[in-house]
Design a protein around this motif. Structure first.
Motif, PDB file in Angstrom:
ATOM      1  N   VAL A 102      30.371  37.496  67.930  1.00 15.69           N
ATOM      2  CA  VAL A 102      31.022  38.801  68.097  1.00 15.69           C
ATOM      3  C   VAL A 102      30.460  39.745  67.043  1.00 15.69           C
ATOM      4  O   VAL A 102      30.484  39.445  65.853  1.00 15.69           O
ATOM      5  CB  VAL A 102      32.558  38.690  67.935  1.00 15.69           C
ATOM      6  N   LYS A 104      30.476  43.011  64.766  1.00 16.11           N
ATOM      7  CA  LYS A 104      31.375  44.014  64.209  1.00 16.11           C
ATOM      8  C   LYS A 104      30.696  45.377  64.360  1.00 16.11           C
ATOM      9  O   LYS A 104      29.470  45.445  64.175  1.00 16.11           O
ATOM     10  CB  LYS A 104      31.634  43.754  62.722  1.00 16.11           C
ATOM     11  N   PRO A 105      31.424  46.455  64.663  1.00 18.09           N
ATOM     12  CA  PRO A 105      32.872  46.477  64.891  1.00 18.09           C
ATOM     13  C   PRO A 105      33.226  45.984  66.294  1.00 18.09           C
ATOM     14  O   PRO A 105      32.407  46.044  67.209  1.00 18.09           O
ATOM     15  CB  PRO A 105      33.215  47.978  64.746  1.00 18.09           C
ATOM     16  N   PHE A 106      34.453  45.501  66.403  1.00 19.11           N
ATOM     17  CA  PHE A 106      34.899  45.001  67.706  1.00 19.11           C
ATOM     18  C   PHE A 106      36.354  45.410  67.898  1.00 19.11           C
ATOM     19  O   PHE A 106      36.997  45.863  66.958  1.00 19.11           O
ATOM     20  CB  PHE A 106      34.768  43.473  67.748  1.00 19.11           C
ATOM     21  N   THR A 107      36.842  45.253  69.122  1.00 19.15           N
ATOM     22  CA  THR A 107      38.258  45.521  69.382  1.00 19.15           C
ATOM     23  C   THR A 107      38.919  44.189  69.731  1.00 19.15           C
ATOM     24  O   THR A 107      38.228  43.208  70.000  1.00 19.15           O
ATOM     25  CB  THR A 107      38.421  46.489  70.568  1.00 19.15           C
ATOM     26  N   ASP A 109      40.414  43.264  72.371  1.00 20.03           N
ATOM     27  CA  ASP A 109      40.105  42.756  73.720  1.00 20.03           C
ATOM     28  C   ASP A 109      38.712  42.135  73.784  1.00 20.03           C
ATOM     29  O   ASP A 109      38.469  41.211  74.557  1.00 20.03           O
ATOM     30  CB  ASP A 109      40.271  43.868  74.780  1.00 20.03           C
ATOM     31  N   ILE A 110      37.810  42.598  72.932  1.00 18.54           N
ATOM     32  CA  ILE A 110      36.473  41.988  72.887  1.00 18.54           C
ATOM     33  C   ILE A 110      36.566  40.558  72.355  1.00 18.54           C
ATOM     34  O   ILE A 110      36.020  39.623  72.936  1.00 18.54           O
ATOM     35  CB  ILE A 110      35.524  42.838  72.010  1.00 18.54           C
TER      36      ILE A 110
ATOM     37  N   GLN B 157      26.524  48.761  71.676  1.00 11.86           N
ATOM     38  CA  GLN B 157      26.919  47.467  71.099  1.00 11.86           C
ATOM     39  C   GLN B 157      28.309  47.021  71.554  1.00 11.86           C
ATOM     40  O   GLN B 157      28.537  45.849  71.836  1.00 11.86           O
ATOM     41  CB  GLN B 157      26.870  47.563  69.579  1.00 11.86           C
ATOM     42  N   ILE B 158      29.231  47.977  71.615  1.00 10.51           N
ATOM     43  CA  ILE B 158      30.590  47.639  72.053  1.00 10.51           C
ATOM     44  C   ILE B 158      30.548  47.116  73.486  1.00 10.51           C
ATOM     45  O   ILE B 158      31.197  46.128  73.831  1.00 10.51           O
ATOM     46  CB  ILE B 158      31.509  48.886  71.971  1.00 10.51           C
ATOM     47  N   ASN B 161      29.173  43.656  73.685  1.00 15.03           N
ATOM     48  CA  ASN B 161      30.094  42.724  73.026  1.00 15.03           C
ATOM     49  C   ASN B 161      31.175  42.283  74.013  1.00 15.03           C
ATOM     50  O   ASN B 161      31.751  41.225  73.882  1.00 15.03           O
ATOM     51  CB  ASN B 161      30.785  43.452  71.862  1.00 15.03           C
ATOM     52  N   ARG B 162      31.462  43.162  74.984  1.00 12.82           N
ATOM     53  CA  ARG B 162      32.636  42.965  75.836  1.00 12.82           C
ATOM     54  C   ARG B 162      32.308  42.080  77.045  1.00 12.82           C
ATOM     55  O   ARG B 162      31.651  42.529  77.977  1.00 12.82           O
ATOM     56  CB  ARG B 162      33.175  44.336  76.275  1.00 12.82           C
TER      57      ARG B 162
END
Lengths: 127, 270
Positions: A102, A104-107, A109-110, B157-158, B161-162
């Protein structure tokens, strides 16, 4: 169910705890790899470890290698949670035995989605 | 925003896209249209909508509908449908189509592309024999803006990541500065095309798999029925239909039979 959170930032450990604890895990924390190996020895039935890459004493990648070298911990799921985003480094982490990565940054839900991918949590728990 | 302005937007969106906005969706309208109002040079959202109301059939209407079209998505969204595809649907179709060696798949609300690309990666990863088949994935969406992004195969990136397994990121993407782009071999598997599900449909090939997930939920009952009836005509008699987790053909179209695979519902024609 036990989970271990390994990060030298107390703030990050707190964030990760707030996401993982509601899933029903009892949480242990460590600030670096050496301490994390001690926590694992105390709780060899730990199911999930979230581990940072850059830490003092022992970094995340060396921790992952050490865990995978120990047959007692074959079933523990290892997720690296890190600011490292270089493909070569990510590949190293997976080669060393990390189950997921994972960035960073992440949320929340991720992170939950990644846990779902590696079968740590049932899909319905994701909301 | 003012109620009369909200009502105007609601009516406009419903007429143009058949998407119904409930009363409590004021926040959604505000959050989606504020950036558009700013881009168009208006000081406030109410000022923007007031202008819309005066200008009949303004070119801004299309932009409003586009901004209101929900496109929340992720790679391998919900996981289970992709497990069903991997474990049951694709193996069965590969056996049944062994002589013809042809597969046609349609993602009917593909948004920014994560769903068709997930499918393409899954096929490349688990069914390498399909590389020599005639496989086409058609991905359609109402919004030309999201289709443009989808075609680029470029994600921040987000977004990567998802839902995307890290090994897939490494194998199927190239890093482009802060973004990641799907490799050409994956991008070329998909044809992106604009299409509005509530208008007349273009001629489509017979589809072996149709994914129309989290779309029907926004439509009223007659529209849902109309779309399911049209899908019936493009779906192969032994094909598979996937709907969103909160959607069903129940009480809408009894020509479909539901079954559960990998804790997800799949629909086939009777």
């Amino acid at each position: 169910m036990y989970a271990l959170i390994v990060d030298d930032s107390r703030a990050m450990r707190r964030i990760l705890r707030s996401i993982v604890e509601p899933l029903g895990f009892e949480i242990a924390e460590a600030g670096h790899g050496i301490e994390a190996l001690q926590r694992l020895e105390e709780r060899p039935d730990t199911e999930l470890v979230l581990v940072d890459w850059n830490m003092p004493e022992m970094n995340g990648i060396d921790f992952v290698k050490a865990v995978r070298a120990n047959p007692r911990y074959q079933n523990v799921k290892l997720v690296m949670v890190t600011t490292e985003t270089e493909p070569a480094k990510m590949a190293r982490a997976l080669m060393a035995g990390a189950d997921e990565f994972v960035m960073k940054p992440f949320t929340s839900d991720i992170l939950l989605g990644k846990l779902q991918l590696i079968g740590v949590m049932p899909p319905e728990a994701c909301g | 925003m003012e109620l009369q302005n909200f009502n105007f937007v609601r009516e406009l969106v419903q007429t143009r896209s058949a998407i119904m906005l409930a009363d409590e969706k004021v926040y959604l309208v505000e959050s989606r249209l504020q950036p558009l109002a700013r881009r168009e040079g208006f000081a406030s959202l109410d000022e923007f909508v007031a202008k819309l109301r005066m200008a009949a059939n303004s070119s801004l209407y299309g932009k409003v509908v586009e901004a209101m079209t929900t496109n929340e998505t992720s790679f391998f969204r919900d996981v289970q449908p992709f497990e069903a595809l991997r474990k049951m649907v694709l193996p069965e179709l590969i056996t049944q189509r062994a002589a013809k060696r042809q597969l046609r798949i349609w993602c009917a609300a593909s948004s920014t592309g994560q769903e068709p690309y997930s499918l393409a990666m899954l096929m490349r990863e688990h069914f390498p024999q399909l590389a020599t088949w005639d496989v086409k994935i058609l991905a359609t969406d109402l919004s030309t803006q999201v289709l443009e992004k989808a075609r680029s195969g470029c994600y921040n990136q987000i977004e990567v990541n998802r839902g995307l397994p890290a090994p897939f990121l490494l194998k199927y993407f190239d890093r482009l500065g802060l973004n990641w782009q799907l490799k050409e071999t994956i991008r070329q598997m998909i044809e992106f095309r604009p299409m509005n599900l509530i208008e007349a449909w273009p001629t489509l090939p017979t589809m072996d798999i149709v994914l129309i997930r989290n779309v029907l939920i926004y439509f009223d009952v007659p529209t849902k029925k109309g779309i399911l009836a049209k899908i019936r005509r493009v779906l192969s008699p032994d094909g598979f239909l996937f709907l969103g987790g909160a959607e069903s053909t129940l009480n809408l179209d009894d020509s479909y039979v539901r079954s559960e695979v990998e804790r997800t519902s799949i629909y086939r024609l009777r």
